[in-house]
Design a protein around this motif. Structure first.
Motif, short mmCIF file in Angstrom:
data_model
loop_
_atom_site.label_atom_id
_atom_site.label_comp_id
_atom_site.label_asym_id
_atom_site.label_seq_id
_atom_site.Cartn_x
_atom_site.Cartn_y
_atom_site.Cartn_z
N SER A 13 0.86 -1.19 0.00
CA SER A 13 0.00 0.00 0.00
C SER A 13 0.89 1.24 0.00
O SER A 13 2.11 1.13 0.23
CB SER A 13 -0.90 0.01 1.24
OG SER A 13 -0.11 0.24 2.39
N SER A 22 1.30 6.41 -3.57
CA SER A 22 0.25 5.45 -3.31
C SER A 22 -0.24 5.07 -4.70
O SER A 22 -0.87 5.88 -5.39
CB SER A 22 -0.89 6.07 -2.50
OG SER A 22 -2.03 5.24 -2.62
N THR A 37 -2.48 3.08 -5.29
CA THR A 37 -3.91 2.86 -5.14
C THR A 37 -4.73 3.92 -5.88
O THR A 37 -5.89 3.67 -6.22
CB THR A 37 -4.26 2.96 -3.62
OG1 THR A 37 -3.28 2.25 -2.88
CG2 THR A 37 -5.63 2.43 -3.31
N LEU A 39 -4.83 -2.03 -3.84
CA LEU A 39 -3.92 -1.16 -3.08
C LEU A 39 -2.50 -1.40 -3.57
O LEU A 39 -2.16 -2.51 -4.02
CB LEU A 39 -3.96 -1.50 -1.59
CG LEU A 39 -5.24 -1.24 -0.81
CD1 LEU A 39 -5.07 -1.74 0.61
CD2 LEU A 39 -5.61 0.22 -0.80
#
Ligand SMILES: Cc1ncc(COP(=O)(O)O)c(C=O)c1O
Length: 388
Positions: free
Chosen positions: A83, A203, A205, A215
């Motif tokens: 993540s 990130s 994500t 993620l």
């Protein structure tokens, strides 16, 4: 380092073709890899051979994802994580020793702020904060034990912009590292290494996946620092899963065209909101009214997909606006094909001290929009009826 164009690297950086001559890279769901004999195994573990040993260390899908991000950011090396927060934590934990000090922008993602305030003190690591509006104060915060300066630009959720060249000049003068979270911009819009950053965190994500599915996180930058991050992560196990790497690597193939369209929609929405009588102010890096418009233009290709604005009526006004939204999603994520609307003052920042909120540019009636890829007319229609 690659000399190809961004879009070509995003598509043509591929792990080696297998004996099946596949065109699209397959998914290598394997925790381990096999060795020919005892000598092969010894030499592999001794790192005399560059190869995959175990998926906590590396894996063909993860390597491909990391290689793409390195090419996109102009970085020497990288490591991918489960993540964005695993990337932030592992990077900090590798760089910092007990007794060290960090200078961070006060406007950083809430979980990152939580690491600084809740967990680092117990390892005797201190953090001092500078306000987005007072970058001049940074030099006064630097101590003999300061290791690095940390910042996000644009910031979450205030969409403020920091001058990375100016931060890098301070770091060079005081022999510090510069670590930048480049999540809001993506490597397509901005390359912090070009402006002097030593490490860049994402990130994955968010816009890298772009479809709200998996993620992921990644840190890229100087090879000597990444080597240390790799050694830490090899032992502690925050690695990205091969499945997520496979999804994310395929997503990166379309990052450039997706981000172009996100930015086009976001600018149109920001311009619309700026002219709306019920909107007190709008913040978007590529609006001339943004306080750091010139810096945004210098370091970003386009303005990104996040727009912040203030509705009338403070806290209640923000909540009423969110309740009236019909099509857009009320969700914590951002950087999705679906437009997402949030009200930081009543959610992510509800418990934050008023002065900390003010320093991060968060007001009670502020709404953050992660502008998606629906037709911009439909996004505007939804926000228009909610404002009405
Ligand atoms: C700027 C920034 N950094 C880091 C993170 C953490 O990423 P993840 O949710 O993938 O752990 C986020 C998540 O919203 C973010 O916005």
């Amino acid at each position: 380092m690659s000399h190809k164009k961004f879009e070509t690297d995003a598509i043509r950086t591929q792990s080696e073709r297998s004996q099946f001559s596949e065109h699209s890279v397959p998914l290598y769901l394997t925790s381990g890899f096999v060795f020919d004999d005892a000598e092969d195994m010894r030499a592999s573990f001794a790192e005399e051979k560059q190869r995959d040993l175990y998926s906590r260390y590396s894996n063909p899908n993860v390597n491909e994802f990391v290689d793409k991000v390195c090419a996109m950011e102009g970085a020497e090396a990288g490591f991918a994580f489960a993540s964005g927060m695993a990337a932030v934590f592992s990077t900090f934990a590798t760089l910092l020793d007990a007794g060290d000090h960090v200078v961070s922008c006060s406007s950083v993602f809430g979980a990152t702020h939580g690491l600084f305030t809740k967990y680092f003190p117990k390892w005797n690591i201190e953090c001092s904060y500078f306000s987005i509006n007072d970058v001049e104060a940074i030099e006064d915060l630097i101590q003999p034990n300061t290791k690095f300066i940390y910042a996000e630009t644009p910031t979450n959720p205030g969409v403020d912009v920091l001058d990375m060249e100016a931060l890098s000049a301070i770091c060079k003068k005081h022999d510090l590292l510069l670590v930048i979270d480049n999540c809001f911009a993506t490597p397509y819009l901005q390359n912090p290494i070009k402006f002097g950053a030593d490490l860049v965190i994402h990130s994955a994500t968010k816009l890298m996946d772009g479809q709200g599915r998996v993620l992921g996180g990644v840190t890229v930058g100087r090879a000597d620092l990444i080597r240390e991050i790799y050694l830490f992560s090899r032992l502690t196990g925050p690695a990205m899963s091969p499945f997520n790497a496979w999804v994310l690597s395929k997503s990166l193939e379309t990052l450039a065209i997706r981000v172009e369209k996100h930015c086009e929609n976001a600018l149109k929405l920001a311009e619309y909101l700026q002219a709306h009588p019920k909107v007190k102010w709008v913040k978007y890096p590529f609006l001339k009214s943004h306080p750091k418009y010139d810096i945004a233009k210098k370091q970003m290709k386009l303005g990104g997909n996040i727009v912040a604005f203030e509705v009338e009526g403070g806290l209640d006004g923000g909540r009423t606006f969110l309740n009236a939204i019909k099509m857009c999603s009320l969700s914590a994520n951002l950087g999705d094909t679906r437009t997402i609307v949030t009200h930081p003052a009543s959610t992510t920042h509800a418990k934050v001290e008023p002065e900390v909120k003010a320093a991060a540019g968060i007001t009670n009636g502020m709404v953050r929009v992660s502008v998606g890829l629906e037709h911009v007319d439909d996004i505007i229609t939804d926000l228009e009826q909610a404002l009405g």
